[in-house]
Design an enzyme around this catalytic site. Structure first.
Site, PDB file in Angstrom:
ATOM      1  N   HIS A   1       0.818  -1.222   0.000  1.00 47.22           N
ATOM      2  CA  HIS A   1       0.000   0.000   0.000  1.00 47.22           C
ATOM      3  C   HIS A   1       0.852   1.274   0.000  1.00 47.22           C
ATOM      4  O   HIS A   1       0.309   2.371  -0.022  1.00 47.22           O
ATOM      5  CB  HIS A   1      -0.932   0.031   1.216  1.00 47.22           C
ATOM      6  CG  HIS A   1      -1.946  -1.090   1.240  1.00 47.22           C
ATOM      7  ND1 HIS A   1      -2.799  -1.326   0.193  1.00 47.22           N
ATOM      8  CD2 HIS A   1      -2.233  -2.026   2.187  1.00 47.22           C
ATOM      9  CE1 HIS A   1      -3.579  -2.368   0.494  1.00 47.22           C
ATOM     10  NE2 HIS A   1      -3.246  -2.815   1.690  1.00 47.22           N
TER      11      HIS A   1
ATOM     12  N   ASP B   1      -2.509 -10.596  -2.229  1.00 51.59           N
ATOM     13  CA  ASP B   1      -3.109 -10.095  -0.987  1.00 51.59           C
ATOM     14  C   ASP B   1      -4.602  -9.832  -1.206  1.00 51.59           C
ATOM     15  O   ASP B   1      -5.038  -9.518  -2.319  1.00 51.59           O
ATOM     16  CB  ASP B   1      -2.396  -8.804  -0.575  1.00 51.59           C
ATOM     17  CG  ASP B   1      -2.766  -8.336   0.817  1.00 51.59           C
ATOM     18  OD1 ASP B   1      -2.008  -8.625   1.758  1.00 51.59           O
ATOM     19  OD2 ASP B   1      -3.831  -7.679   0.972  1.00 51.59           O
TER      20      ASP B   1
ATOM     21  N   ASP C   1      -4.181 -12.942   3.665  1.00 55.68           N
ATOM     22  CA  ASP C   1      -5.442 -12.489   4.256  1.00 55.68           C
ATOM     23  C   ASP C   1      -6.665 -12.776   3.393  1.00 55.68           C
ATOM     24  O   ASP C   1      -7.779 -12.414   3.767  1.00 55.68           O
ATOM     25  CB  ASP C   1      -5.381 -10.997   4.637  1.00 55.68           C
ATOM     26  CG  ASP C   1      -4.807 -10.123   3.537  1.00 55.68           C
ATOM     27  OD1 ASP C   1      -4.509 -10.640   2.447  1.00 55.68           O
ATOM     28  OD2 ASP C   1      -4.644  -8.909   3.780  1.00 55.68           O
TER      29      ASP C   1
HETATM   30 ZN   LIG Z   1      -4.270  -7.162   2.840  1.00 54.89          ZN
END
Ligand SMILES: [Zn+2]
Length: 360
Positions: free
Chosen positions: A172, A208, A298
């Protein structure tokens, strides 16, 4: 399952980042990006027989090849400045938390100045209130980048695959922005190191559960580094909310070299693996000579941070498919269910070494 022969690179400083929670929707929460994530992963991979390596130090030039030196300088100095200015001791502010963000609407087209007050300045590089800076944050982020760079060295030396145990995660973080629990973009740093080391065409495959907005931003206008991401649909109300949509395909020279495959909440193995296959087909079309995998764990059904429902068996199959593309550098991103983090990493990496063993 044995991971014998697979290099796993870690840095002990990655345990030093203690965000101590996060400010989410105005309230202090416990947070899930905790140091135990790294120790649990290292324990599991050690028990699985992987070859454990310590990260080696690399010059800042490998970091500033993808990040604005001003962001790097800020991350390196913010905590010391915060402490020296008395925010923790005199005001009870135990972590660096921005409160004002120079959005496009605020600046109205005028240049972004550097505010005199530190508490004004810290919003310049951070885009949320949950990516806190404290003692050890810089050291951990820098150690994670060194782990990714060490993995890149090994792949360039001929290792068919290598895994960098990066914590905090990185995907990110953009060229001059940190957020989403990320500070330095480890996958982007590794991909750029491969390019600078002579690999002409690189692909990043982001598994992810959340869109890798930072990685996308860094390479958006380039065609030498393809970026593909499968993630929960931001349009269904998930982080990073503003980015990660399917019509974001790259710009200029990079037109067509960015691919987002957003999935509906609740998507399980079949839908997720079909998306992984589409990204793999893209990577082949791109003629990538090496693949960087942003491995978020995740997407797992039990993870508290996403609504996807992917199994360990599917992570293993994804590992097999990605590794069949060529030399594979795996960078750890998210994954927050501490009870399954270790087994999921072992499953994925078992999938990655399997086709390489068949080839060897
Ligand atoms: Zn994530």
């Amino acid at each position: 399952m044995s991971l014998a022969g697979l290099p796993v690179i870690h840095h002990p400083d990655c345990l030093r980042h203690e965000p101590g929670g996060e400010v989410w929707l105005g309230v202090w929460d416990a947070g899930t990006e905790v140091p135990a994530r790294a120790s649990i992963l290292l324990d599991a991979l050690t028990r699985a027989g992987a070859d454990i390596h310590l990260a080696t130090g690399h010059d800042d030039g490998a970091i500033t090849a993808v990040h604005d030196p001003a962001l790097v300088g800020h991350l390196e100095s913010a905590w010391a400045q915060w402490e020296a200015a008395g925010y923790p001791a005199e005001h009870g502010r135990h972590r660096v938390v921005p409160y004002l963000f120079p959005t496009a609407g605020l600046l109205s087209g005028l240049p972004c100045r550097s505010p005199a007050a530190l508490h004004g300045r810290v919003g310049r590089f951070c885009y949320d209130t949950m990516t806190l800076i404290g003692p050890g944050t810089w050291e951990a982020a820098r150690g994670a980048a060194d782990a990714a760079l060490t993995a890149a060295d090994l792949v360039m030396s001929g290792a068919p695959s290598a895994y960098a145990l990066c914590r905090p995660p990185g995907h990110h973080a953009g060229r001059d922005a940190h957020g989403g629990s990320c500070y330095l973009n480890n996958a982007a740093i590794a991909a750029q190191a491969l390019r600078d080391g002579g690999v002409d065409r690189v692909a990043i495959v982001d598994l992810d559960a959340h869109h890798g907005n930072g990685t996308q931003a860094i390479f958006y206008a380039r065609d030498d580094v393809y970026v593909g991401s499968v993630h929960v649909d931001p349009g269904a109300g998930w982080f990073p909310h503003y980015l990660g949509f399917s019509d974001e395909r790259g710009s200029g020279a990079g037109a067509g070299a960015n691919r987002n495959l957003p999935l509906a909440p609740g998507t399980g193995d079949d839908g997720w693996l079909a998306a992984v296959d589409l990204l793999c087909a893209d990577v082949r079309r791109h003629r990538a000579e090496a693949v960087v995998v942003s491995l978020g764990l995740d997407a797992a059904v039990s993870d508290p941070e996403s609504p996807l429902a992917v199994s360990g068996a599917a992570y293993r199959r994804a590992g097999e498919r990605v590794a069949a593309l060529g030399p594979t550098l795996v960078v750890q991103e998210g994954g927050y269910d501490l009870t399954v983090l270790g087994p999921l990493a072992v499953e994925t990496l078992t999938g990655i070494v399997a086709p390489q063993r068949r080839r060897g």
